[in-house]
Design an enzyme around this catalytic site. Structure first.
Site, PDB file in Angstrom:
ATOM      1  N   HIS A   1       0.760  -1.212  -0.068  1.00 16.64           N
ATOM      2  CA  HIS A   1       0.502   0.140  -0.309  1.00 16.64           C
ATOM      3  C   HIS A   1       0.591   1.008  -0.178  1.00 16.64           C
ATOM      4  CE1 HIS A   1       0.752   0.752   4.159  1.00 16.64           C
ATOM      5  NE2 HIS A   1       0.438  -0.427   4.782  1.00 16.64           N
TER       6      HIS A   1
ATOM      7  N   HIS B   1       4.303   1.934   2.674  1.00 17.79           N
ATOM      8  CA  HIS B   1       5.671   0.800   1.574  1.00 17.79           C
ATOM      9  C   HIS B   1       6.302   1.991   0.677  1.00 17.79           C
ATOM     10  CE1 HIS B   1       2.868  -2.756   3.138  1.00 17.79           C
ATOM     11  NE2 HIS B   1       3.759  -3.155   3.798  1.00 17.79           N
TER      12      HIS B   1
ATOM     13  N   CYS C   1       2.595 -11.175  19.994  1.00 12.10           N
ATOM     14  CA  CYS C   1       1.670 -10.330  18.593  1.00 12.10           C
ATOM     15  C   CYS C   1       2.022 -10.755  16.980  1.00 12.10           C
ATOM     16  CB  CYS C   1       1.286  -8.728  18.546  1.00 12.10           C
ATOM     17  SG  CYS C   1       0.330  -7.887  17.446  1.00 12.10           S
TER      18      CYS C   1
ATOM     19  N   CYS D   1       2.143  -8.107  14.755  1.00  7.98           N
ATOM     20  CA  CYS D   1       3.811  -6.611  14.561  1.00  7.98           C
ATOM     21  C   CYS D   1       4.816  -8.691  14.546  1.00  7.98           C
ATOM     22  CB  CYS D   1       3.853  -6.667  15.938  1.00  7.98           C
ATOM     23  SG  CYS D   1       2.966  -5.204  16.220  1.00  7.98           S
TER      24      CYS D   1
ATOM     25  N   CYS E   1      -2.403  -5.691  21.896  1.00  8.06           N
ATOM     26  CA  CYS E   1      -1.340  -5.191  21.407  1.00  8.06           C
ATOM     27  C   CYS E   1      -1.669  -3.490  20.736  1.00  8.06           C
ATOM     28  CB  CYS E   1      -1.039  -5.984  19.964  1.00  8.06           C
ATOM     29  SG  CYS E   1      -0.194  -4.901  19.033  1.00  8.06           S
TER      30      CYS E   1
ATOM     31  N   HIS F   1      -1.774  -2.801  17.009  1.00  8.93           N
ATOM     32  CA  HIS F   1      -3.166  -3.361  16.033  1.00  8.93           C
ATOM     33  C   HIS F   1      -4.794  -3.856  16.579  1.00  8.93           C
ATOM     34  CE1 HIS F   1       0.247  -5.158  14.045  1.00  8.93           C
ATOM     35  NE2 HIS F   1      -0.321  -5.578  12.699  1.00  8.93           N
TER      36      HIS F   1
ATOM     37  N   LYS G   1      -2.626   4.987  12.270  1.00  8.56           N
ATOM     38  CA  LYS G   1      -1.738   4.409  11.032  1.00  8.56           C
ATOM     39  C   LYS G   1      -2.465   3.774   9.938  1.00  8.56           C
ATOM     40  CE  LYS G   1       2.079   1.580  10.707  1.00  8.56           C
ATOM     41  NZ  LYS G   1       2.162   0.260  10.155  1.00  8.56           N
TER      42      LYS G   1
ATOM     43  N   LYS H   1      -3.672  -2.184   5.734  1.00  9.36           N
ATOM     44  CA  LYS H   1      -4.282  -3.007   5.021  1.00  9.36           C
ATOM     45  C   LYS H   1      -5.301  -3.965   6.203  1.00  9.36           C
ATOM     46  CE  LYS H   1      -4.061  -3.440   1.246  1.00  9.36           C
ATOM     47  NZ  LYS H   1      -3.850  -3.855  -0.255  1.00  9.36           N
TER      48      LYS H   1
HETATM   49  N1  MSP Z   1       9.141  -7.305   7.706  1.00  7.97           N
HETATM   50  C1  MSP Z   1       9.226  -5.840   8.246  1.00  7.97           C
HETATM   51  C2  MSP Z   1      10.550  -4.988   8.592  1.00  7.97           C
HETATM   52  C3  MSP Z   1      11.339  -6.194   8.313  1.00  7.97           C
HETATM   53  S1  MSP Z   1      12.884  -5.414   8.209  1.00  7.97           S
HETATM   54  C4  MSP Z   1      14.162  -6.068   8.632  1.00  7.97           C
HETATM   55  C5  MSP Z   1       7.800  -5.378   8.913  1.00  7.97           C
HETATM   56  N2  MSP Z   1       7.113  -5.728   7.324  1.00  7.97           N
HETATM   57  S2  MSP Z   1       5.881  -4.440   6.758  1.00  7.97           S
HETATM   58  O1  MSP Z   1       5.444  -4.935   5.600  1.00  7.97           O
HETATM   59  O2  MSP Z   1       4.755  -4.078   8.332  1.00  7.97           O
HETATM   60  O3  MSP Z   1       6.553  -2.867   6.750  1.00  7.97           O
HETATM   61  C6  MSP Z   1       6.593  -1.593   7.610  1.00  7.97           C
HETATM   62  C7  MSP Z   1       7.362  -0.695   7.286  1.00  7.97           C
HETATM   63  O4  MSP Z   1       6.561  -0.210   5.465  1.00  7.97           O
HETATM   64  C8  MSP Z   1       7.096   0.426   8.033  1.00  7.97           C
HETATM   65  O5  MSP Z   1       8.474   0.124   8.712  1.00  7.97           O
HETATM   66  C9  MSP Z   1       7.049   1.555   6.654  1.00  7.97           C
HETATM   67  O6  MSP Z   1       8.399   1.876   6.155  1.00  7.97           O
HETATM   68  C10 MSP Z   1       6.372   1.192   6.337  1.00  7.97           C
HETATM   69  N3  MSP Z   1       4.938   1.630   5.941  1.00  7.97           N
HETATM   70  C11 MSP Z   1       3.936   0.531   6.474  1.00  7.97           C
HETATM   71  N4  MSP Z   1       2.982   0.988   7.044  1.00  7.97           N
HETATM   72  C12 MSP Z   1       3.456   2.345   6.441  1.00  7.97           C
HETATM   73  C13 MSP Z   1       2.918   3.955   7.033  1.00  7.97           C
HETATM   74  N5  MSP Z   1       1.190   3.896   6.942  1.00  7.97           N
HETATM   75  N6  MSP Z   1       2.952   4.743   6.938  1.00  7.97           N
HETATM   76  C14 MSP Z   1       3.834   4.830   6.508  1.00  7.97           C
HETATM   77  N7  MSP Z   1       5.330   4.244   6.527  1.00  7.97           N
HETATM   78  C15 MSP Z   1       4.577   2.989   6.307  1.00  7.97           C
HETATM   79  O7  MSP Z   1       7.475  -4.454   9.189  1.00  7.97           O
END
Ligand code: MSP
Length: 525
Positions: free
Chosen positions: A23, A26, A132, A135, A153, A156, A309, A312
């Site tokens: 989304h 990311h 969790c 997370c 959590c 979430h 935040k 999905k």
């Molecule tokens: N897999 C772990 C990260 C492992 S790194 C060794 C993870 N994945 S995640 O799919 O949840 O992605 C998290 C990251 O996506 C956040 O740290 C950020 O970089 C980005 N974001 C996900 N949602 C976000 C927002 N709503 N706003 C900004 N960035 C966001 O955590």
């Protein structure tokens, strides 16, 4: 004697969970990384930009099963049909893409963790406590909220699960003092300031050893000395930054040479919710192995929807194509970095995005380009007149480049883009003030008219180079219409440290009109 190649600027994004399609949260991180690495490439540095996917753990296993696929089938499908295409759509120029199910990763993880065990940093123990799955994190009491008898959590809003397992533990507590010392000595190592303070207070609050394996499911990397267990997904995932560049390989091998060229990372970009993993656990793992720790972990803020935040799992996720279909890829890349200070949270709104698209991109930047190309075509038969100098514009450009470079290198994307767009406004002001359309009415003003057109074209040359890392597609089109590709070479090769040198576009360049860089928005959608 051959000199070792210069240390590359090495930047990483988190590797994302592939339980879902990407989304815009990311995409926010990945675009920011792309802009920063493109900028450093245009500074003439050698650069390595890594992104990828985190494919193990319970969350992904459960999603795959719920969708009737094996975890491997599920991650293969999502990576190929969703993740890689999204980054292609957004014009992300990553140098590598790591998947944690690749053999290059799993083998190096096992080798690395065996070496930590041999060095005495891993021991057997029992974990009992809340976990969790959303997370993929063992939770501390402060991370939970209560709802009746249930513990939720706080991230979430879902119940945590109580885990009771015999696991392997990492002596994280042994690294509290070295980490405190590291952050005290290197204030830049964790940014922004709020993130650094959070890490310092977390370290001072008493850090315990960490369970690093799980025995109740098998979707993970097997612990080489205890095949009934798989590594805890974060312990496996954090290592991607090193396994992707040859961790532990022979120095003379390809992997060994790559490692020597890029290590340590210059910037780990992360969202603020995964700061502790990156600024506490990860450097401790590296310290245990005697490896250099990252130079900087930068925790940016969240994109919020309805004040929360965006995610999905809460059904507030917006996919990038929802926005790019309407505004185009470059407006997407521009908007979030321009509108939200990097490090703070920011709310996304269609209204704000439409307003900025129209005023900053279509009116300030796009119109300047179309006015100039149309006037050169009309008044000079499309041929760029002789080189001319406007001392005010020249001086403003020098200051612009200094400001933009300082800001972008400090990850202040908003400050950097503002500086460049201020210059764009100034050039618009110059055109408005000089009124070339009036000058064109009297042949006696020919020299002045030509001078105004040249100075405007040269300003646009500089704007194209300066905005190229943010909006490579659009700036490439502008570059072509200034005939600069032919005259000066590819836009990606234009150096930031040379961009303020005035008079680069040569007399005689063939200026052509292009379709509007930022077409009027279709408001019927
Ligand atoms: N897999 C772990 C990260 C492992 S790194 C060794 C993870 N994945 S995640 O799919 O949840 O992605 C998290 C990251 O996506 C956040 O740290 C950020 O970089 C980005 N974001 C996900 N949602 C976000 C927002 N709503 N706003 C900004 N960035 C966001 O955590």
């Amino acid at each position: 004697m051959t000199r070792a190649p210069a240390k590359a600027f090495y930047l990483t994004t988190p590797i994302y969970y592939v339980n879902n399609a990407p989304h815009i949260g990311h995409a926010y991180t990945t675009v920011a990384g792309d802009v920063l690495t493109r900028w450093h490439r245009q500074k003439g540095e050698s650069v390595w930009y890594l992104t990828g996917t985190d494919e193990h753990g319970e969350k992904i296993m459960r999603t795959a099963i719920a969708n009737g696929l094996t975890p491997q089938e599920w991650v293969d499908k999502l990576v190929e049909t969703e993740w890689k295409p999204s980054w292609r759509l957004l014009n992300i120029a990553n140098d590598d893409f790591i998947r944690t199910t690749e053999v290059r990763h799993t083998e190096r993880v096992q080798r690395f963790l065996q070496s930590l065990k041999d060095a005495g940093y891993i021991y057997a123990g029992r974990y009992e406590g809340p976990y969790c799955v959303g997370c993929e994190e063992f939770k501390l009491p402060g991370d939970l909220t209560e709802s009746g008898d249930e513990k939720l959590c706080s991230m979430h809003g879902t119940p945590v699960e109580i885990v009771k397992e015999d696991n392997w533990f990492f002596r994280l507590s042994a690294f509290v003092e070295p980490l405190l010392e590291h952050y005290r000595k290197n204030p830049d190592a964790c940014q922004p300031e709020s993130a650094r303070n959070e890490v310092l207070s977390f370290l001072k609050s008493g850090v315990t050893d960490l369970s690093i394996s799980r025995s109740t499911f098998d979707w993970g990397i097997p612990v080489p000395w205890d095949l009934k267990q798989v590594f805890y997904v974060w312990f496996d995932a954090l290592l991607n930054y090193a396994t992707a560049v040859g961790l532990g390989d022979e120095p003379t091998s390809e992997g060994g040479k790559k490692f020597a060229q890029v290590w340590p990372p210059d910037v780990h970009l992360v969202g603020k919710e995964i700061l502790r993993f990156h600024a506490v656990i990860w450097p401790a793992m590296l310290m245990a192995a005697g490896l250099a720790v990252p130079k900087k972990v930068f925790a940016h803020g969240w994109l919020l929807v309805g004040g929360e935040k965006m995610s999905k799992s809460k059904l507030t996720g917006i996919v990038p194509s929802d926005i790019t279909d309407h505004f185009g890829v470059d407006a997407f890349r521009y908007y979030f970095l321009r509108a939200i200070p990097f490090g703070s949270d920011g709310s996304f709104s269609w209204e704000d995005m439409s307003a900025r698209y129209t005023s900053e991109l279509a009116n300030d930047f796009g119109n300047l380009a179309s006015r100039l190309t149309a006037m050169v075509e009309k008044y000079c038969a499309g041929i760029l007149p002789a080189i001319s100098h406007d001392s005010e514009l020249e001086a403003a450009l020098v200051v612009t480049v200094e400001k933009a470079d300082a800001a972008i290198c400090a990850l202040d994307f908003q400050g950097g883009i503002n500086a460049i767009m201020e210059f764009c406004k100034r050039v618009n002001g110059y055109v408005t003030e000089k009124e070339p359309w009036k000058l064109a009415k009297d042949p006696a003003n020919k020299t002045e008219l030509e001078s105004v057109l040249y100075n405007t074209a040269e300003s646009l040359r500089a704007l194209a180079v300066l905005l190229n890392s943010v909006m490579p597609g659009t700036c490439g089109i502008l570059w072509q219409s200034l005939d600069a590709d032919e005259m000066l070479g590819a836009i990606d090769k234009q150096r930031i440290d040379h961009v303020a040198t005035w008079g680069q576009l040569p007399e005689g360049a063939l200026i052509t009109k292009s379709a509007p860089l930022f077409p009027r928005l279709d408001i019927s959608e």
